[in-house]
Design an enzyme around this catalytic site. Structure first.
Site, PDB file in Angstrom:
ATOM      1  N   ASP A  30       0.850  -1.185   0.000  1.00 13.53           N
ATOM      2  CA  ASP A  30       0.000   0.000   0.000  1.00 13.53           C
ATOM      3  C   ASP A  30       0.890   1.240   0.000  1.00 13.53           C
ATOM      4  O   ASP A  30       1.870   1.329   0.753  1.00 13.53           O
ATOM      5  CB  ASP A  30      -0.918  -0.022   1.233  1.00 13.53           C
ATOM      6  CG  ASP A  30      -2.066   0.961   1.110  1.00 13.53           C
ATOM      7  OD1 ASP A  30      -3.220   0.519   1.093  1.00 13.53           O
ATOM      8  OD2 ASP A  30      -1.806   2.193   1.055  1.00 13.53           O
ATOM      9  N   GLY A  91     -14.957   3.291   4.113  1.00 18.62           N
ATOM     10  CA  GLY A  91     -13.560   3.608   3.846  1.00 18.62           C
ATOM     11  C   GLY A  91     -13.038   3.118   2.510  1.00 18.62           C
ATOM     12  O   GLY A  91     -11.846   3.256   2.225  1.00 18.62           O
ATOM     13  N   HIS A  98     -10.143  -5.517  -3.037  1.00 17.67           N
ATOM     14  CA  HIS A  98      -8.785  -5.653  -2.490  1.00 17.67           C
ATOM     15  C   HIS A  98      -8.856  -5.995  -1.025  1.00 17.67           C
ATOM     16  O   HIS A  98      -9.695  -5.474  -0.291  1.00 17.67           O
ATOM     17  CB  HIS A  98      -7.950  -4.380  -2.715  1.00 17.67           C
ATOM     18  CG  HIS A  98      -8.600  -3.123  -2.225  1.00 17.67           C
ATOM     19  ND1 HIS A  98      -9.606  -2.496  -2.929  1.00 17.67           N
ATOM     20  CD2 HIS A  98      -8.409  -2.396  -1.100  1.00 17.67           C
ATOM     21  CE1 HIS A  98      -9.996  -1.417  -2.264  1.00 17.67           C
ATOM     22  NE2 HIS A  98      -9.294  -1.335  -1.130  1.00 17.67           N
ATOM     23  N   HIS A 100      -6.847  -5.870   2.405  1.00 18.08           N
ATOM     24  CA  HIS A 100      -5.717  -5.274   3.121  1.00 18.08           C
ATOM     25  C   HIS A 100      -5.111  -6.331   4.049  1.00 18.08           C
ATOM     26  O   HIS A 100      -5.830  -6.974   4.824  1.00 18.08           O
ATOM     27  CB  HIS A 100      -6.177  -4.111   4.007  1.00 18.08           C
ATOM     28  CG  HIS A 100      -6.699  -2.909   3.279  1.00 18.08           C
ATOM     29  ND1 HIS A 100      -5.924  -1.776   3.075  1.00 18.08           N
ATOM     30  CD2 HIS A 100      -7.908  -2.641   2.733  1.00 18.08           C
ATOM     31  CE1 HIS A 100      -6.668  -0.856   2.448  1.00 18.08           C
ATOM     32  NE2 HIS A 100      -7.862  -1.353   2.229  1.00 18.08           N
TER      33      HIS A 100
HETATM   34  P1  AMP Z   1      -9.540   1.362   0.347  1.00 15.53           P
HETATM   35  O1  AMP Z   1      -9.539   2.721   0.990  1.00 15.53           O
HETATM   36  O2  AMP Z   1      -9.955   0.246   1.265  1.00 15.53           O
HETATM   37  O3  AMP Z   1     -10.298   1.369  -0.955  1.00 15.53           O
HETATM   38  O4  AMP Z   1      -8.030   1.044   0.020  1.00 15.53           O
HETATM   39  C1  AMP Z   1      -7.378   1.570  -1.090  1.00 15.53           C
HETATM   40  C2  AMP Z   1      -5.924   1.605  -0.736  1.00 15.53           C
HETATM   41  O5  AMP Z   1      -5.191   1.786  -1.920  1.00 15.53           O
HETATM   42  C3  AMP Z   1      -5.538   2.732   0.214  1.00 15.53           C
HETATM   43  O6  AMP Z   1      -5.025   2.195   1.424  1.00 15.53           O
HETATM   44  C4  AMP Z   1      -4.482   3.508  -0.572  1.00 15.53           C
HETATM   45  O7  AMP Z   1      -3.421   3.955   0.241  1.00 15.53           O
HETATM   46  C5  AMP Z   1      -4.019   2.473  -1.582  1.00 15.53           C
HETATM   47  N1  AMP Z   1      -3.472   2.998  -2.828  1.00 15.53           N
HETATM   48  C6  AMP Z   1      -3.977   3.990  -3.593  1.00 15.53           C
HETATM   49  N2  AMP Z   1      -3.236   4.142  -4.714  1.00 15.53           N
HETATM   50  C7  AMP Z   1      -2.251   3.198  -4.643  1.00 15.53           C
HETATM   51  C8  AMP Z   1      -1.172   2.839  -5.488  1.00 15.53           C
HETATM   52  N3  AMP Z   1      -0.935   3.455  -6.666  1.00 15.53           N
HETATM   53  N4  AMP Z   1      -0.350   1.836  -5.098  1.00 15.53           N
HETATM   54  C9  AMP Z   1      -0.566   1.198  -3.921  1.00 15.53           C
HETATM   55  N5  AMP Z   1      -1.576   1.489  -3.082  1.00 15.53           N
HETATM   56  C10 AMP Z   1      -2.403   2.481  -3.434  1.00 15.53           C
END
Ligand code: AMP
Length: 112
Positions: A30, A91, A98, A100
């Site tokens: 992340d 969130g 995805h 986490h």
């Molecule tokens: P969510 O908020 O559960 O949809 O998680 C999306 C996650 O994607 C967040 O924790 C972001 O920090 C992460 N994120 C956004 N853009 C990228 C990226 N280019 N590479 C890796 N993680 C990312």
């Protein structure tokens, strides 16, 4: 899926810090890490959230979890937290399923 950030990472059009790649899943760090290990495990195919993936392809959903466990083990952790945010109010900010994987620090409950 056009304009999906994680589809572009899966396709290699946008760089990701890959930690584990299988036939059906891709795991990358992340960008905004919330723990010493914070990895996102995503299916290669586009589904909006975990429930959609589960309905369409239960085996692929299970593989997200087994991949997450493999990532935690590879990073040296027996204890870890798995999170699927579903919907903006919960969130979710990227609407490609995805999981986490968070590890390396004590986790509090309830989550914020
Ligand atoms: P969510 O908020 O559960 O949809 O998680 C999306 C996650 O994607 C967040 O924790 C972001 O920090 C992460 N994120 C956004 N853009 C990228 C990226 N280019 N590479 C890796 N993680 C990312």
């Amino acid at each position: 899926m056009e304009d999906c950030l994680f589809c572009k990472i899966v396709a290699g059009e946008i760089p990701g810090d890959m930690v584990h790649v299988t036939e059906h899943t891709v795991a990358f760090r992340d960008l905004n890490s919330q723990a010493p290990t914070h990895v996102l495990v995503v299916p290669r195919d586009h589904y909006t959230n975990a429930a959609e993936l589960a309905a369409a392809d239960p085996a692929a959903l299970a593989e997200l979890v087994t991949t997450a466990a493999a990532v935690a083990t590879a990073e040296g952790y027996d204890d870890y937290r798995l999170v699927f945010n579903t919907g903006a109010e919960a969130g979710q900010s990227v609407f490609h399923t995805h999981l986490h994987v968070l590890a390396g620090r004590p986790m509090t409950w309830p989550p914020g």
